[in-house]
Design a protein around this motif. Structure first.
Motif, PDB file in Angstrom:
ATOM      1  N   PHE A  61       0.678  -1.441  -0.242  1.00 55.70           N
ATOM      2  CA  PHE A  61       0.065   0.127   0.356  1.00 55.70           C
ATOM      3  C   PHE A  61       1.023   1.799  -0.005  1.00 55.70           C
ATOM      4  CE2 PHE A  61      -4.008  -2.358  -0.172  1.00 55.70           C
ATOM      5  CZ  PHE A  61      -4.459  -3.064   1.301  1.00 55.70           C
TER       6      PHE A  61
ATOM      7  N   TYR B 104       0.802   4.997   0.943  1.00 56.24           N
ATOM      8  CA  TYR B 104      -0.271   6.506   1.152  1.00 56.24           C
ATOM      9  C   TYR B 104       0.525   7.744   1.483  1.00 56.24           C
ATOM     10  CZ  TYR B 104      -1.991   2.267   3.334  1.00 56.24           C
ATOM     11  OH  TYR B 104      -2.956   0.977   4.361  1.00 56.24           O
TER      12      TYR B 104
ATOM     13  N   LYS C  76       3.755   6.918   2.193  1.00 57.96           N
ATOM     14  CA  LYS C  76       4.703   5.613   3.397  1.00 57.96           C
ATOM     15  C   LYS C  76       3.914   4.980   2.070  1.00 57.96           C
ATOM     16  CE  LYS C  76       2.784   3.712   8.086  1.00 57.96           C
ATOM     17  NZ  LYS C  76       1.551   3.595   8.716  1.00 57.96           N
TER      18      LYS C  76
ATOM     19  N   CYS D  71       3.804   0.296   2.825  1.00 54.06           N
ATOM     20  CA  CYS D  71       3.745  -0.596   3.849  1.00 54.06           C
ATOM     21  C   CYS D  71       3.562  -1.351   2.756  1.00 54.06           C
ATOM     22  CB  CYS D  71       3.195  -0.327   4.563  1.00 54.06           C
ATOM     23  SG  CYS D  71       2.788   0.960   5.759  1.00 54.06           S
TER      24      CYS D  71
ATOM     25  N   ARG E  61       3.053  -5.812   1.864  1.00 56.11           N
ATOM     26  CA  ARG E  61       1.753  -6.433   3.034  1.00 56.11           C
ATOM     27  C   ARG E  61       2.650  -7.616   3.110  1.00 56.11           C
ATOM     28  NH1 ARG E  61      -3.524  -6.488   0.044  1.00 56.11           N
ATOM     29  NH2 ARG E  61      -4.033  -7.498   1.677  1.00 56.11           N
TER      30      ARG E  61
ATOM     31  N   SER F 268      -3.367   5.374   7.852  1.00 58.11           N
ATOM     32  CA  SER F 268      -2.518   5.284   7.378  1.00 58.11           C
ATOM     33  C   SER F 268      -2.286   3.391   7.685  1.00 58.11           C
ATOM     34  CB  SER F 268      -1.185   5.238   6.598  1.00 58.11           C
ATOM     35  OG  SER F 268      -0.135   5.280   8.251  1.00 58.11           O
TER      36      SER F 268
ATOM     37  N   LEU G   2      -5.449   0.040   7.181  1.00 56.69           N
ATOM     38  CA  LEU G   2      -5.398  -1.525   6.054  1.00 56.69           C
ATOM     39  C   LEU G   2      -4.686  -2.459   6.204  1.00 56.69           C
ATOM     40  CD1 LEU G   2      -6.017   0.744   2.519  1.00 56.69           C
ATOM     41  CD2 LEU G   2      -8.171  -0.634   3.801  1.00 56.69           C
TER      42      LEU G   2
ATOM     43  N   ASP H 282      -4.399  -7.480   7.181  1.00 53.10           N
ATOM     44  CA  ASP H 282      -3.216  -8.960   6.888  1.00 53.10           C
ATOM     45  C   ASP H 282      -2.800  -9.246   8.057  1.00 53.10           C
ATOM     46  OD1 ASP H 282      -1.800  -6.489   4.086  1.00 53.10           O
ATOM     47  OD2 ASP H 282      -3.856  -7.434   4.595  1.00 53.10           O
TER      48      ASP H 282
END
Lengths: 196, 222
Positions: free
Chosen positions: A142, A144, A160, A162, A164, B76, B79, B83
């Motif tokens: 992701f 952001y 940012k 990230c 997963r 942020s 989401l 996971d």
């Protein structure tokens, strides 16, 4: 709260930096179904409860005490952090390829769904050291972009990324993948006799 | 309405049967669910029937015998919560899970003008004050103390799942004119198993966050 429009383009390398963030007091847990009296502080005392719709097992009560350190024997001490985030853009990304300096990523816009997919080259500097071992073809992430602002924290843009960390596929994901595969299979079978 | 967001959090709550002892930071690190981080004893409460962990990036985990909950304080990270839960329970597939809550909470500071108007809009005060015979005899300053303190509204779900969407609005601080607005998206897991819970989480988490944010905005600006 007024929305602030920002111009976003992939050519802009946005370097955000986050200040030390601190948590906030943990709210007490309330549960309707605890019929046994428990010694733990999180157990709900049925004697003090009347017909209160807000007390569900899956809701968390929010005992919020701003700017106070909340400490007792059975909770970890936390402090209210100083800023909030205002997200302006979120992308779902998949790594296509990478080298030691850059990563090629396919991005899907999660805010404006009708926007087409985009492929970008991103500097590996944008990825945290903890996430770099996750960089490989097919890795999902992701991205952001937004603003952070607080009482002692001036408004600043942040970016940012990230990666997963997913273990295993859910049954639904497998089912969805099978459905798509079947659609592709039918398409190619039905169209295989047509001339190029 | 004029308001300022003081904080926002999202959390996923599972009700079922859990073993808190499993959920030590090392378990998450070794199973590559969370990146390795330098936790200290202050970040951890680890006793037989309760585990609480302060995770990286302002996320917090709490596990009791009958509840697993994880929350994030930064949008942020919302989401990513999915996971963590998904990866955790893909390893703990045999866990009985009965219910799931997909929750969203904001703490908001209202302007002085809106503080006086907002509660009256949601819950007209006259029914309550007129029913208290002594109220008319109070001085004006005391009369001003009458107002909305907490409100809970239940909405049915618009899908085939059993559960509800329950909004709670409460005063967080009279002095600072702060309110807490929570939305509990509660779903019953009919099969009481992890696979169904994961399917629900995968298909409803993002939608739940989007709905909660929009719904909250609409209520505040109604």
């Amino acid at each position: 709260m007024p929305e602030q429009a920002i111009s976003l383009s992939f050519e802009q390398v946005i370097h955000g930096h986050s200040s030390l963030i601190e948590g906030q007091p943990w709210g007490l847990l309330n549960s309707e179904k605890q019929t046994e009296k428990s010694a733990f502080p999180y157990a709900h005392n049925p004697q003090t409860k009347f017909f209160d719709l807000s007390l569900t097992e899956t809701g968390t009560s929010h005992a919020h005490t701003p700017n106070k350190r909340f400490k007792n024997q059975s909770t970890i001490p936390v402090e209210l952090k100083d800023y909030t985030e205002d997200l302006k853009q979120i992308w779902d990304g998949t790594v296509i390829s990478f080298n030691e300096d850059t990563i090629k990523i396919r991005l899907e816009d999660k805010i404006t769904l009708e926007n087409p997919e985009t492929i970008v080259d991103l500097s590996i500097d944008e990825v945290s050291s903890q996430d770099r071992p996750l960089i490989k073809e097919g890795a999902m992430l992701f991205w952001y972009i937004g603003y952070r602002e607080g009482n002692k924290h001036p408004r600043e843009r942040f970016s940012k990324i990230c990666f997963r960390r997913r273990l295993g596929w859910t049954d639904k994901e497998i089912e969805d993948a099978n459905t798509i595969a079947k659609e592709y299979e039918n398409f190619f079978i039905n169209n295989s006799s047509q001339p190029a | 309405m004029n308001y300022k967001t003081i904080s926002t959090q999202a959390d996923i709550v599972l009700v079922g049967s859990f073993n808190p002892a499993i959920f030590h930071p090392e378990w998450f690190i070794r199973n590559k669910i969370i990146a390795e981080w330098n936790y200290t004893k202050d970040d951890l409460l680890f006793v037989p029937d309760i585990t609480q962990v302060s995770l990286p990036s302002e996320q917090y985990l709490k596990v009791l015998l009958n509840q697993f909950s994880i929350k994030a304080m930064m949008p942020s990270d919302f989401l990513g919560l999915r996971d963590i839960v998904s990866s955790t329970f893909s390893l703990l597939k045999e866990t009985p899970v009965h219910q799931i809550g997909l929750n969203y909470t904001s703490v908001l500071k209202l302007s002085d003008e809106d503080w006086k108007k907002f509660g009256k809009k949601l819950a007209p005060i006259e029914v309550w004050t007129n029913s208290a015979e002594y109220f008319s005899e109070l001085d004006d300053k005391k009369k001003e103390q009458a107002g909305l303190c907490k409100l809970v509204i239940n909405l049915p779900r618009n899908d085939e799942l059993n559960g509800f969407i329950r909004s709670t609005l409460s005063v967080n601080s009279f002095e600072n004119r702060e309110i807490t607005f929570s939305i509990n998206n509660h779903i019953e897991i009919e099969k009481k198993d992890v696979p169904q819970m994961l399917d629900i989480l995968e298909s409803h988490w993002e939608e739940s966050l989007a709905f909660s944010k929009l719904y909250m905005d609409k209520i505040l600006n109604a």
